[in-house]
Enzyme design. Structure first.
Site, PDB file in Angstrom:
ATOM      1  N   ASP A  11       0.842  -1.191   0.000  1.00 20.27           N
ATOM      2  CA  ASP A  11       0.000   0.000   0.000  1.00 20.27           C
ATOM      3  C   ASP A  11       0.885   1.253   0.000  1.00 20.27           C
ATOM      4  O   ASP A  11       2.086   1.172   0.264  1.00 20.27           O
ATOM      5  CB  ASP A  11      -0.886  -0.052   1.252  1.00 20.27           C
ATOM      6  CG  ASP A  11      -1.715   1.184   1.450  1.00 20.27           C
ATOM      7  OD1 ASP A  11      -2.415   1.585   0.505  1.00 20.27           O
ATOM      8  OD2 ASP A  11      -1.656   1.765   2.553  1.00 20.27           O
ATOM      9  N   LYS A 153      -8.538  -4.788  -3.771  1.00 21.14           N
ATOM     10  CA  LYS A 153      -7.147  -5.080  -4.121  1.00 21.14           C
ATOM     11  C   LYS A 153      -6.930  -6.590  -4.203  1.00 21.14           C
ATOM     12  O   LYS A 153      -6.251  -7.087  -5.104  1.00 21.14           O
ATOM     13  CB  LYS A 153      -6.204  -4.492  -3.072  1.00 21.14           C
ATOM     14  CG  LYS A 153      -6.239  -2.985  -2.920  1.00 21.14           C
ATOM     15  CD  LYS A 153      -5.274  -2.550  -1.813  1.00 21.14           C
ATOM     16  CE  LYS A 153      -5.344  -1.076  -1.509  1.00 21.14           C
ATOM     17  NZ  LYS A 153      -4.380  -0.675  -0.453  1.00 21.14           N
TER      18      LYS A 153
END
Length: 225
Positions: A11, A153
């Site tokens: 991230d 994701k």
């Protein structure tokens, strides 16, 4: 794929950054020196993640918009549809509220599959409108993201992994937020940095005491130990 380091999904905000959201410069050399595929997986729009890859000097392998868009091997993949999101945005503004980023709205200008709304706006109104259009809201700690519940994701990673000749389960992931939960569930090993929210901490295999960029560097030490 035989590499010294495992495939890495990481991230940006809260993970590679400092508390003020600026990128911790130390992480760039780590990404550049990673001996394995690196996939930047973020809630940000695609251009931000691509730019980070370019500045770090790594291949542009990106999952953006919380899994709505991915880029790998000069191939652009879409996993979402903007029509319902646009309807929510219009309804939210018709109800007298503002998306919250000013007239230029650089937060959403390049988004294709979701909507990011300032956390200063009313979550209850936004959530109700999203539900009316078959969408839901994820609070990443930086913005409210309106998107399909199936878009994440973690759900985008297998398609990206396949194009790299690996599986999602081969990956190690590092993150900090609710939008990393599905990513943590998809990979073989997961780390939440110390500033992570309760959702991310609950889903991660390992929760670190170190926060932000320090947490990412601590995760790297553990991965390589």
């Amino acid at each position: 794929m035989d590499t010294a380091d495992p495939p890495l999904a990481v991230d940006i905000d809260g993970t590679l950054s400092r508390a003020d959201r600026s990128i911790d410069g130390r992480v760039l050399d780590v990404l550049r020196g990673w001996d394995g595929p690196v996939v930047v997986a973020t809630g940000k729009a695609l251009p931000y993640a691509v730019a980070l890859c370019q500045f770090a000097g790594i291949d542009e392998r990106v999952i953006a918009e919380n899994g709505g868009v991915a880029y790998v091997g000069d191939e652009l993949l879409h996993f979402g549809d903007s029509r319902a999101v646009e309807q929510v945005a219009a309804a939210f503004e018709d109800a007298g509220h503002d998306i919250g980023w000013g007239d230029a709205d650089l937060t959403n200008r390049w988004r294709e599959t979701e909507l990011a709304v300032s956390r200063e706006q009313p979550l209850d109104v936004l959530s109700a409108l999203a539900a009316d259009h078959g969408l839901h809201v994820v609070d990443t700690g930086f913005a409210y993201h309106v998107k399909p519940e199936s878009m994440s994701k973690g759900n985008a990673l297998p398609a990206v992994a396949a194009r790299l000749g690996v599986t999602a389960g081969d990956f190690v992931a590092v993150g900090d937020s609710a939008n990393d939960v599905e990513l943590f569930e998809a990979v073989g090993e997961s780390y939440a940095v110390g500033n992570a929210d309760d959702h991310a901490k609950g889903a991660a295999e390992t929760v670190l005491s170190e926060t932000h960029g320090d947490g990412f560097l601590a995760a790297v030490d553990r991965i390589r130990s």
